[in-house]
Design a protein around this motif. Sequence first.
Motif, PDB file in Angstrom:
ATOM      1  N   TYR A  41       0.841  -1.188   0.000  1.00 35.38           N
ATOM      2  CA  TYR A  41       0.000   0.000   0.000  1.00 35.38           C
ATOM      3  C   TYR A  41       0.881   1.245   0.000  1.00 35.38           C
ATOM      4  O   TYR A  41       1.838   1.345   0.751  1.00 35.38           O
ATOM      5  CB  TYR A  41      -0.935   0.007   1.211  1.00 35.38           C
ATOM      6  N   HIS A  42       0.541   2.206  -0.851  1.00 34.21           N
ATOM      7  CA  HIS A  42       1.362   3.408  -1.015  1.00 34.21           C
ATOM      8  C   HIS A  42       0.948   4.492  -0.018  1.00 34.21           C
ATOM      9  O   HIS A  42       0.060   5.299  -0.291  1.00 34.21           O
ATOM     10  CB  HIS A  42       1.239   3.939  -2.443  1.00 34.21           C
ATOM     11  N   LEU A  43       1.595   4.494   1.110  1.00 35.73           N
ATOM     12  CA  LEU A  43       1.290   5.482   2.152  1.00 35.73           C
ATOM     13  C   LEU A  43       1.586   6.904   1.710  1.00 35.73           C
ATOM     14  O   LEU A  43       0.910   7.845   2.114  1.00 35.73           O
ATOM     15  CB  LEU A  43       2.083   5.180   3.421  1.00 35.73           C
ATOM     16  N   GLU A  44       2.593   7.053   0.873  1.00 32.59           N
ATOM     17  CA  GLU A  44       2.998   8.397   0.464  1.00 32.59           C
ATOM     18  C   GLU A  44       1.922   9.118  -0.356  1.00 32.59           C
ATOM     19  O   GLU A  44       1.949  10.331  -0.478  1.00 32.59           O
ATOM     20  CB  GLU A  44       4.321   8.357  -0.312  1.00 32.59           C
ATOM     21  N   LYS A  45       0.953   8.391  -0.878  1.00 30.95           N
ATOM     22  CA  LYS A  45      -0.132   9.006  -1.651  1.00 30.95           C
ATOM     23  C   LYS A  45      -1.166   9.680  -0.751  1.00 30.95           C
ATOM     24  O   LYS A  45      -1.973  10.462  -1.226  1.00 30.95           O
ATOM     25  CB  LYS A  45      -0.858   7.948  -2.495  1.00 30.95           C
ATOM     26  N   GLN A  46      -1.157   9.392   0.517  1.00 34.70           N
ATOM     27  CA  GLN A  46      -2.182   9.891   1.435  1.00 34.70           C
ATOM     28  C   GLN A  46      -1.838  11.284   1.949  1.00 34.70           C
ATOM     29  O   GLN A  46      -0.677  11.617   2.139  1.00 34.70           O
ATOM     30  CB  GLN A  46      -2.374   8.928   2.601  1.00 34.70           C
ATOM     31  N   ASP A  47      -2.878  12.067   2.214  1.00 35.13           N
ATOM     32  CA  ASP A  47      -2.699  13.429   2.714  1.00 35.13           C
ATOM     33  C   ASP A  47      -3.013  13.536   4.205  1.00 35.13           C
ATOM     34  O   ASP A  47      -3.429  14.569   4.690  1.00 35.13           O
ATOM     35  CB  ASP A  47      -3.572  14.398   1.918  1.00 35.13           C
ATOM     36  N   PHE A  48      -2.819  12.420   4.909  1.00 37.92           N
ATOM     37  CA  PHE A  48      -3.028  12.401   6.353  1.00 37.92           C
ATOM     38  C   PHE A  48      -2.066  11.392   6.955  1.00 37.92           C
ATOM     39  O   PHE A  48      -1.424  10.635   6.245  1.00 37.92           O
ATOM     40  CB  PHE A  48      -4.480  12.062   6.709  1.00 37.92           C
ATOM     41  N   GLU A  49      -1.963  11.397   8.288  1.00 42.29           N
ATOM     42  CA  GLU A  49      -0.965  10.566   8.958  1.00 42.29           C
ATOM     43  C   GLU A  49      -1.426   9.135   9.177  1.00 42.29           C
ATOM     44  O   GLU A  49      -2.541   8.891   9.613  1.00 42.29           O
ATOM     45  CB  GLU A  49      -0.615  11.184  10.314  1.00 42.29           C
ATOM     46  N   PHE A  50      -0.539   8.230   8.853  1.00 42.99           N
ATOM     47  CA  PHE A  50      -0.672   6.800   9.088  1.00 42.99           C
ATOM     48  C   PHE A  50       0.480   6.396   9.990  1.00 42.99           C
ATOM     49  O   PHE A  50       1.504   7.064  10.006  1.00 42.99           O
ATOM     50  CB  PHE A  50      -0.406   6.038   7.786  1.00 42.99           C
ATOM     51  N   SER A  51       0.347   5.295  10.650  1.00 46.37           N
ATOM     52  CA  SER A  51       1.522   4.693  11.276  1.00 46.37           C
ATOM     53  C   SER A  51       1.376   3.185  11.197  1.00 46.37           C
ATOM     54  O   SER A  51       0.267   2.659  11.133  1.00 46.37           O
ATOM     55  CB  SER A  51       1.696   5.154  12.723  1.00 46.37           C
ATOM     56  N   GLU A  52       2.500   2.507  11.151  1.00 48.32           N
ATOM     57  CA  GLU A  52       2.462   1.053  11.153  1.00 48.32           C
ATOM     58  C   GLU A  52       1.914   0.611  12.502  1.00 48.32           C
ATOM     59  O   GLU A  52       2.221   1.213  13.531  1.00 48.32           O
ATOM     60  CB  GLU A  52       3.854   0.474  10.943  1.00 48.32           C
ATOM     61  N   PHE A  53       1.112  -0.428  12.480  1.00 44.46           N
ATOM     62  CA  PHE A  53       0.524  -0.915  13.721  1.00 44.46           C
ATOM     63  C   PHE A  53       1.510  -1.839  14.414  1.00 44.46           C
ATOM     64  O   PHE A  53       1.938  -2.840  13.857  1.00 44.46           O
ATOM     65  CB  PHE A  53      -0.793  -1.647  13.442  1.00 44.46           C
ATOM     66  N   ASN A  54       1.874  -1.467  15.636  1.00 45.09           N
ATOM     67  CA  ASN A  54       2.819  -2.272  16.397  1.00 45.09           C
ATOM     68  C   ASN A  54       2.318  -2.464  17.830  1.00 45.09           C
ATOM     69  O   ASN A  54       2.539  -1.620  18.688  1.00 45.09           O
ATOM     70  CB  ASN A  54       4.200  -1.627  16.407  1.00 45.09           C
ATOM     71  N   LYS A 110       8.989  -6.513  19.354  1.00 40.57           N
ATOM     72  CA  LYS A 110       8.934  -7.078  18.003  1.00 40.57           C
ATOM     73  C   LYS A 110       8.665  -5.976  16.988  1.00 40.57           C
ATOM     74  O   LYS A 110       8.299  -4.862  17.340  1.00 40.57           O
ATOM     75  CB  LYS A 110       7.813  -8.119  17.907  1.00 40.57           C
ATOM     76  N   LYS A 111       8.836  -6.340  15.722  1.00 40.01           N
ATOM     77  CA  LYS A 111       8.555  -5.410  14.635  1.00 40.01           C
ATOM     78  C   LYS A 111       7.041  -5.220  14.493  1.00 40.01           C
ATOM     79  O   LYS A 111       6.259  -6.045  14.947  1.00 40.01           O
ATOM     80  CB  LYS A 111       9.116  -5.946  13.313  1.00 40.01           C
ATOM     81  N   PRO A 112       6.630  -4.134  13.810  1.00 38.93           N
ATOM     82  CA  PRO A 112       5.196  -3.923  13.566  1.00 38.93           C
ATOM     83  C   PRO A 112       4.596  -5.058  12.740  1.00 38.93           C
ATOM     84  O   PRO A 112       5.313  -5.776  12.039  1.00 38.93           O
ATOM     85  CB  PRO A 112       5.162  -2.619  12.765  1.00 38.93           C
ATOM     86  N   LEU A 113       3.277  -5.197  12.807  1.00 37.96           N
ATOM     87  CA  LEU A 113       2.593  -6.186  11.982  1.00 37.96           C
ATOM     88  C   LEU A 113       2.652  -5.728  10.526  1.00 37.96           C
ATOM     89  O   LEU A 113       2.213  -4.626  10.197  1.00 37.96           O
ATOM     90  CB  LEU A 113       1.131  -6.344  12.414  1.00 37.96           C
ATOM     91  N   SER A 114       3.178  -6.557   9.683  1.00 36.02           N
ATOM     92  CA  SER A 114       3.379  -6.217   8.284  1.00 36.02           C
ATOM     93  C   SER A 114       2.044  -5.982   7.565  1.00 36.02           C
ATOM     94  O   SER A 114       1.145  -6.823   7.616  1.00 36.02           O
ATOM     95  CB  SER A 114       4.141  -7.356   7.608  1.00 36.02           C
ATOM     96  N   GLY A 115       1.930  -4.839   6.913  1.00 34.05           N
ATOM     97  CA  GLY A 115       0.744  -4.526   6.139  1.00 34.05           C
ATOM     98  C   GLY A 115      -0.414  -3.933   6.923  1.00 34.05           C
ATOM     99  O   GLY A 115      -1.452  -3.629   6.354  1.00 34.05           O
ATOM    100  N   TRP A 116      -0.244  -3.759   8.241  1.00 28.51           N
ATOM    101  CA  TRP A 116      -1.303  -3.209   9.091  1.00 28.51           C
ATOM    102  C   TRP A 116      -0.939  -1.763   9.452  1.00 28.51           C
ATOM    103  O   TRP A 116       0.195  -1.480   9.852  1.00 28.51           O
ATOM    104  CB  TRP A 116      -1.448  -4.013  10.369  1.00 28.51           C
ATOM    105  N   TYR A 117      -1.925  -0.863   9.326  1.00 26.64           N
ATOM    106  CA  TYR A 117      -1.699   0.553   9.590  1.00 26.64           C
ATOM    107  C   TYR A 117      -2.822   1.113  10.457  1.00 26.64           C
ATOM    108  O   TYR A 117      -3.972   0.715  10.323  1.00 26.64           O
ATOM    109  CB  TYR A 117      -1.630   1.329   8.272  1.00 26.64           C
TER     110      TYR A 117
END
Length: 105
Positions: free
Chosen positions: A55-68, A73-80
Motif C-alpha cells: 500500500y502506497h502510504l505516500e499518496k495519502q494526505d493524512f498521517e498513518f503509522s504502522e501498527f505495532n 517485536k517489529k510492527p505487523l506487516s501490512g497493518w496501519y
Amino acid sequence: MEFEKFKEIRELFCLKHPEVTEGKMMSSPAIHYKSKVFAFFSKKHKMVFKLGKDYHLEKQDFEFSEFNPFKTKKPLSGWYEVDFEYHEKWRELTKIALNQIKAKS
C-alpha cells in the motif's frame, strides 16, 4: 465518540456485504471477511486496517503509522493505524482493506 464511529462503519459494511461480520482481533472489536480480520478498533482509540505491504502510504494526505502492538517485536506487516483526527477517512480505508482481503481470498 471514536468507538461510535467505528461501530457505524462496521454496521454499514455488515449490511452491505453478506460475507462481512463482526468479530474480535486481540480482544478488540473487529470487522471480518469470511472469518479473516481486515479492520479493527484498537485500545488506543484508533482504527487499524490491513492494507497490505504494498500500500502506497505516500499518496495519502493524512498521517498513518504502522501498527505495532508489541514492545520488542517489529510492527505487523501490512497493518496501519489511523487516529480519530482523520475519522473521515476511516470508511474509505475500510473499503480498501475489504477489497484487499477479497482479492487474496
